[in-house]
Design a protein around this motif. Sequence first.
Motif, PDB file in Angstrom:
ATOM      1  N   PHE A  67       9.834 -18.787   5.868  1.00 45.27           N
ATOM      2  CA  PHE A  67      10.381 -19.765   4.915  1.00 45.27           C
ATOM      3  C   PHE A  67       9.697 -19.663   3.551  1.00 45.27           C
ATOM      4  N   ASN A  68       9.141 -18.511   3.215  1.00 44.67           N
ATOM      5  CA  ASN A  68       8.252 -18.412   2.054  1.00 44.67           C
ATOM      6  C   ASN A  68       8.139 -16.960   1.604  1.00 44.67           C
ATOM      7  N   PRO A  69       8.611 -16.622   0.397  1.00 41.29           N
ATOM      8  CA  PRO A  69       8.519 -15.233  -0.072  1.00 41.29           C
ATOM      9  C   PRO A  69       7.099 -14.701  -0.147  1.00 41.29           C
ATOM     10  N   ALA A  70       6.138 -15.560  -0.487  1.00 41.16           N
ATOM     11  CA  ALA A  70       4.752 -15.103  -0.569  1.00 41.16           C
ATOM     12  C   ALA A  70       4.249 -14.649   0.795  1.00 41.16           C
ATOM     13  N   VAL A  71       4.618 -15.353   1.831  1.00 40.89           N
ATOM     14  CA  VAL A  71       4.213 -14.995   3.191  1.00 40.89           C
ATOM     15  C   VAL A  71       4.926 -13.727   3.647  1.00 40.89           C
ATOM     16  N   THR A  72       6.211 -13.628   3.347  1.00 40.04           N
ATOM     17  CA  THR A  72       6.960 -12.429   3.728  1.00 40.04           C
ATOM     18  C   THR A  72       6.359 -11.186   3.085  1.00 40.04           C
ATOM     19  N   LEU A  73       6.013 -11.280   1.814  1.00 37.10           N
ATOM     20  CA  LEU A  73       5.403 -10.137   1.127  1.00 37.10           C
ATOM     21  C   LEU A  73       4.019  -9.835   1.686  1.00 37.10           C
ATOM     22  N   ALA A  75       3.038 -10.379   4.751  1.00 29.83           N
ATOM     23  CA  ALA A  75       3.249  -9.759   6.059  1.00 29.83           C
ATOM     24  C   ALA A  75       3.662  -8.296   5.906  1.00 29.83           C
ATOM     25  N   TRP A  76       4.519  -8.026   4.917  1.00 32.16           N
ATOM     26  CA  TRP A  76       4.921  -6.636   4.676  1.00 32.16           C
ATOM     27  C   TRP A  76       3.717  -5.796   4.242  1.00 32.16           C
ATOM     28  N   TRP A  77       2.910  -6.317   3.335  1.00 30.54           N
ATOM     29  CA  TRP A  77       1.793  -5.562   2.786  1.00 30.54           C
ATOM     30  C   TRP A  77       0.763  -5.231   3.869  1.00 30.54           C
ATOM     31  N   THR A  78       0.425  -6.219   4.684  1.00 28.64           N
ATOM     32  CA  THR A  78      -0.591  -5.997   5.709  1.00 28.64           C
ATOM     33  C   THR A  78      -0.075  -5.139   6.864  1.00 28.64           C
ATOM     34  N   GLY A  79       1.235  -5.080   7.059  1.00 20.14           N
ATOM     35  CA  GLY A  79       1.773  -4.322   8.179  1.00 20.14           C
ATOM     36  C   GLY A  79       2.369  -2.983   7.822  1.00 20.14           C
ATOM     37  N   ARG A  80       2.338  -2.624   6.527  1.00 21.19           N
ATOM     38  CA  ARG A  80       3.074  -1.440   6.091  1.00 21.19           C
ATOM     39  C   ARG A  80       2.495  -0.145   6.653  1.00 21.19           C
ATOM     40  N   ARG A  81       1.179  -0.050   6.826  1.00 18.86           N
ATOM     41  CA  ARG A  81       0.577   1.204   7.301  1.00 18.86           C
ATOM     42  C   ARG A  81       0.842   1.444   8.772  1.00 18.86           C
ATOM     43  N   ASN A  82       0.798   0.384   9.552  1.00 24.36           N
ATOM     44  CA  ASN A  82       0.967   0.519  10.993  1.00 24.36           C
ATOM     45  C   ASN A  82       2.368   0.136  11.461  1.00 24.36           C
ATOM     46  N   GLN A  83       3.227  -0.183  10.502  1.00 21.43           N
ATOM     47  CA  GLN A  83       4.614  -0.551  10.797  1.00 21.43           C
ATOM     48  C   GLN A  83       4.690  -1.684  11.825  1.00 21.43           C
ATOM     49  N   ASP A  84       3.799  -2.671  11.661  1.00 21.77           N
ATOM     50  CA  ASP A  84       3.813  -3.807  12.570  1.00 21.77           C
ATOM     51  C   ASP A  84       4.197  -5.098  11.852  1.00 21.77           C
ATOM     52  N   PHE A 208       1.734 -16.354  -5.872  1.00 25.73           N
ATOM     53  CA  PHE A 208       1.605 -14.949  -5.494  1.00 25.73           C
ATOM     54  C   PHE A 208       0.155 -14.473  -5.629  1.00 25.73           C
ATOM     55  N   LEU A 209      -0.543 -14.974  -6.643  1.00 24.00           N
ATOM     56  CA  LEU A 209      -1.962 -14.643  -6.770  1.00 24.00           C
ATOM     57  C   LEU A 209      -2.735 -15.179  -5.575  1.00 24.00           C
ATOM     58  N   VAL A 215      -4.523 -12.455   1.584  1.00 26.21           N
ATOM     59  CA  VAL A 215      -4.492 -11.153   2.263  1.00 26.21           C
ATOM     60  C   VAL A 215      -5.883 -10.523   2.270  1.00 26.21           C
ATOM     61  N   CYS A 216      -6.586 -10.610   1.149  1.00 28.11           N
ATOM     62  CA  CYS A 216      -7.951 -10.066   1.075  1.00 28.11           C
ATOM     63  C   CYS A 216      -8.884 -10.776   2.046  1.00 28.11           C
ATOM     64  N   LEU A 217      -8.741 -12.089   2.159  1.00 37.22           N
ATOM     65  CA  LEU A 217      -9.574 -12.853   3.090  1.00 37.22           C
ATOM     66  C   LEU A 217      -9.274 -12.474   4.535  1.00 37.22           C
TER      67      LEU A 217
END
Length: 246
Positions: A67-73, A75-84, A208-209, A215-217
């Motif tokens: 329900f949140n574009p910031a969360v969707t992005l 999730a995509w960023w953290t999962g992009r390498r492992n495709q999870d 977004f910031l 994500v860093c945390l």
Amino acid sequence: MTAPLARRALGELVGTAALVAVVVGSGIQATELTDDVALQLLANSLATVFGLGVLIALLGPLSGAHFNPAVTLAAWWTGRRNQDGPDRRDVAAYIAAQIAGGVGGTILANAMFAEPLTRLSTHDRSAGHLWLAEVVATAGLVLLALGLARTGQQRLSPLVVASYIGAAYWFTSSTSFANPAVTIARAFSDSFAGIAPASVPPFVAAQFLGAAFGVCLVAALFGHLPAPKDRARVSSGEHELTATGH
């Protein structure tokens, strides 16, 4: 099995619409019942907590209840390498659904209280301390949502995420919007819960910031991979990130 993208996107649209209807509708109702601002905020926050918990419990297994574009992005960023996590096609569909659903939820709330269906808010929220509050609120939300996935505690999401949002209403000066789609939607209601259109871009930028900090945390505290026992669930699309904001 993972639900088709169209069904998951519909879940994001319906969930975001319902969330915004709860936030805006309870704000309108509160101002009609009392002139005490503290009671108005209490009513608004309690309605959001209960409504959000229900929506996460219902739609989390379908779409993850972002329900949140910031969360969707995030999730995509953290999962992009492992495709999870979600892929780019998922991200585009989710974000479009979230924004459309949010605006639809505002229109619905306005209609239920005989307000103009769309009336731009005059509630100015342009101040540095409010932007800082949005960074903090969104960072905490992303940390909580992704952290629950990393530690295998998704079952607690309805209670924990809703509780965080309820608390953030009170410990942040901005009352914790923490959600770009909801922020945009609330610009169309000149009510207690509204935000002036000119105040929207800085709020969204701060959110977004905050998501980036979150994500860093997550990486610093929990590492880049989900907990081993949940890795299969995450890769199959059954994870519940449930980081919504309000």
